[in-house]
Design a protein around this motif. Sequence first.
Motif, PDB file in Angstrom:
ATOM      1  N   THR A   1      -7.990   5.681  -3.026  1.00 40.90           N
ATOM      2  CA  THR A   1      -8.943   6.256  -2.082  1.00 40.90           C
ATOM      3  C   THR A   1      -8.375   7.528  -1.467  1.00 40.90           C
ATOM      4  N   PHE A   2      -9.121   8.625  -1.557  1.00 43.48           N
ATOM      5  CA  PHE A   2      -8.782   9.879  -0.880  1.00 43.48           C
ATOM      6  C   PHE A   2      -9.797  10.055   0.245  1.00 43.48           C
ATOM      7  N   VAL A   3      -9.319  10.404   1.432  1.00 42.48           N
ATOM      8  CA  VAL A   3     -10.199  10.442   2.608  1.00 42.48           C
ATOM      9  C   VAL A   3      -9.997  11.708   3.424  1.00 42.48           C
ATOM     10  N   ILE A   4     -11.104  12.238   3.932  1.00 46.68           N
ATOM     11  CA  ILE A   4     -11.062  13.275   4.968  1.00 46.68           C
ATOM     12  C   ILE A   4     -11.569  12.615   6.241  1.00 46.68           C
ATOM     13  N   SER A   5     -10.717  12.529   7.255  1.00 50.90           N
ATOM     14  CA  SER A   5     -11.116  11.949   8.539  1.00 50.90           C
ATOM     15  C   SER A   5     -11.478  13.084   9.495  1.00 50.90           C
ATOM     16  N   PHE A   6     -12.722  13.085   9.927  1.00 54.11           N
ATOM     17  CA  PHE A   6     -13.240  14.176  10.747  1.00 54.11           C
ATOM     18  C   PHE A   6     -13.273  13.826  12.231  1.00 54.11           C
TER      19      PHE A   6
ATOM     20  N   LEU B   1       0.825  -1.197   0.000  1.00 54.84           N
ATOM     21  CA  LEU B   1       0.000   0.000   0.000  1.00 54.84           C
ATOM     22  C   LEU B   1       0.863   1.253   0.000  1.00 54.84           C
ATOM     23  N   GLU B   2       0.404   2.246  -0.724  1.00 53.02           N
ATOM     24  CA  GLU B   2       1.038   3.565  -0.653  1.00 53.02           C
ATOM     25  C   GLU B   2       0.121   4.470   0.145  1.00 53.02           C
ATOM     26  N   TYR B   3       0.672   5.082   1.180  1.00 48.54           N
ATOM     27  CA  TYR B   3      -0.130   5.877   2.111  1.00 48.54           C
ATOM     28  C   TYR B   3       0.494   7.251   2.303  1.00 48.54           C
ATOM     29  N   LYS B   4      -0.326   8.291   2.209  1.00 56.93           N
ATOM     30  CA  LYS B   4       0.123   9.666   2.453  1.00 56.93           C
ATOM     31  C   LYS B   4      -0.896  10.354   3.351  1.00 56.93           C
ATOM     32  N   SER B   5      -0.414  11.309   4.127  1.00 54.30           N
ATOM     33  CA  SER B   5      -1.313  11.999   5.046  1.00 54.30           C
ATOM     34  C   SER B   5      -0.911  13.460   5.187  1.00 54.30           C
ATOM     35  N   ILE B   6      -1.911  14.338   5.323  1.00 53.77           N
ATOM     36  CA  ILE B   6      -1.691  15.764   5.548  1.00 53.77           C
ATOM     37  C   ILE B   6      -2.547  16.196   6.729  1.00 53.77           C
ATOM     38  N   LYS B   7      -1.947  16.911   7.663  1.00 57.93           N
ATOM     39  CA  LYS B   7      -2.700  17.433   8.800  1.00 57.93           C
ATOM     40  C   LYS B   7      -3.420  18.728   8.410  1.00 57.93           C
ATOM     41  N   PRO B   8      -4.550  19.010   9.020  1.00 61.94           N
ATOM     42  CA  PRO B   8      -5.305  20.219   8.668  1.00 61.94           C
ATOM     43  C   PRO B   8      -4.619  21.483   9.165  1.00 61.94           C
ATOM     44  N   ASN B   9      -5.004  22.618   8.594  1.00 61.20           N
ATOM     45  CA  ASN B   9      -4.482  23.888   9.094  1.00 61.20           C
ATOM     46  C   ASN B   9      -5.123  24.196  10.445  1.00 61.20           C
ATOM     47  N   LYS B  10      -4.625  25.203  11.116  1.00 62.84           N
ATOM     48  CA  LYS B  10      -5.069  25.515  12.472  1.00 62.84           C
ATOM     49  C   LYS B  10      -6.561  25.805  12.539  1.00 62.84           C
TER      50      LYS B  10
ATOM     51  N   ASP C   1      -7.006  12.794  -9.172  1.00 59.28           N
ATOM     52  CA  ASP C   1      -5.791  12.903  -9.989  1.00 59.28           C
ATOM     53  C   ASP C   1      -4.595  13.440  -9.195  1.00 59.28           C
ATOM     54  N   ASP C   2      -4.875  14.256  -8.174  1.00 59.56           N
ATOM     55  CA  ASP C   2      -3.783  14.918  -7.451  1.00 59.56           C
ATOM     56  C   ASP C   2      -4.177  15.091  -5.987  1.00 59.56           C
ATOM     57  N   PHE C   3      -3.453  14.435  -5.078  1.00 57.38           N
ATOM     58  CA  PHE C   3      -3.799  14.476  -3.661  1.00 57.38           C
ATOM     59  C   PHE C   3      -3.623  15.868  -3.061  1.00 57.38           C
ATOM     60  N   GLU C   4      -2.573  16.572  -3.443  1.00 55.48           N
ATOM     61  CA  GLU C   4      -2.332  17.916  -2.914  1.00 55.48           C
ATOM     62  C   GLU C   4      -3.469  18.865  -3.314  1.00 55.48           C
ATOM     63  N   LEU C   5      -3.900  18.789  -4.564  1.00 55.12           N
ATOM     64  CA  LEU C   5      -4.996  19.650  -5.024  1.00 55.12           C
ATOM     65  C   LEU C   5      -6.305  19.262  -4.346  1.00 55.12           C
ATOM     66  N   PHE C   6      -6.493  17.965  -4.109  1.00 47.13           N
ATOM     67  CA  PHE C   6      -7.672  17.499  -3.386  1.00 47.13           C
ATOM     68  C   PHE C   6      -7.703  18.097  -1.981  1.00 47.13           C
ATOM     69  N   TYR C   7      -6.563  18.072  -1.319  1.00 48.48           N
ATOM     70  CA  TYR C   7      -6.469  18.639   0.029  1.00 48.48           C
ATOM     71  C   TYR C   7      -6.852  20.122   0.025  1.00 48.48           C
ATOM     72  N   GLU C   8      -6.319  20.864  -0.917  1.00 50.50           N
ATOM     73  CA  GLU C   8      -6.595  22.298  -0.985  1.00 50.50           C
ATOM     74  C   GLU C   8      -8.077  22.561  -1.248  1.00 50.50           C
ATOM     75  N   LYS C   9      -8.650  21.828  -2.173  1.00 53.67           N
ATOM     76  CA  LYS C   9     -10.071  21.998  -2.498  1.00 53.67           C
ATOM     77  C   LYS C   9     -10.948  21.629  -1.309  1.00 53.67           C
TER      78      LYS C   9
END
Length: 252
Positions: A79-84, A5-14, A120-128
């Motif tokens: 799979t792109f996910v937002i964990s709330f 598996l390839e896994y990446k994660s980004i933490k939310p802004n403040k 198509d792009d995880f970074e752009l998904f995060y921003e959107k």
Amino acid sequence: MINDLEYKSIKPNKKLSDFVDSFWCMENKSDQTLETIGLPDGRIDLSLIKTAETPFQIRLLGLGTQQYEKGKIPTKSLTFVISFKLPAVEYVFHESIAAILNSGKLLENHFWDFNEKDLDDFELFYEKAAVKIESLLLKEIDQRKQKLFRLIYENNGDLTVKELSEQSNWSSRQINRYFTQYFGLSLKAYCSILRFRASLEHIAKGKLFPEENFSDQTHFIKEIKKISGSLPKELFQNKNDRFILLSALSSK
């Protein structure tokens, strides 16, 4: 299994940190469908999913209180996910998720203006996604609730209902009514899940004795078995095979 598996994660802004745990993506690049058993992590997941055999879907997964049935991570899946965190239920989604406790539901394919191209792009998904969540966020936040949830998360659920009630200046009766209405479980049950989640990071390192959040070894084993259906030793032995907790993978 994790090596496939390839896994990446980004933490939310403040601004979003009280409502979002993380943004993450998982891709199975292998030619094999991977079997797994999911474990509760105290989060609500909004997922964008595409596989080689299944068209684009958007799913909402409610809180889990026990190990999930054996599932599958399809071959060639993305799979792109937002964990709330829990406050998002009221202040972002604006509706109860009690009906999907230990389950989930399919959403419309244009939910929150998402579409297949967002994969198509995880970074752009995060921003959107971050911009969309901020636009949905209610401006007025109940200070009692904000205090309560910060205490819950900062202590990994290791405070009693009485302590949380006193420190947030909100009666335990009102808190439990709120939890039942919006999330489908009690505050005590949710805190148990957070303690379980925190313990998995220790178990994954082979530490099979309670480091924190449990009074003694017997209590530790009982709680782990109650939520996961397995003993700590069994979880450790299967950490790279049948069991997966994505929040723990990011710490490796």
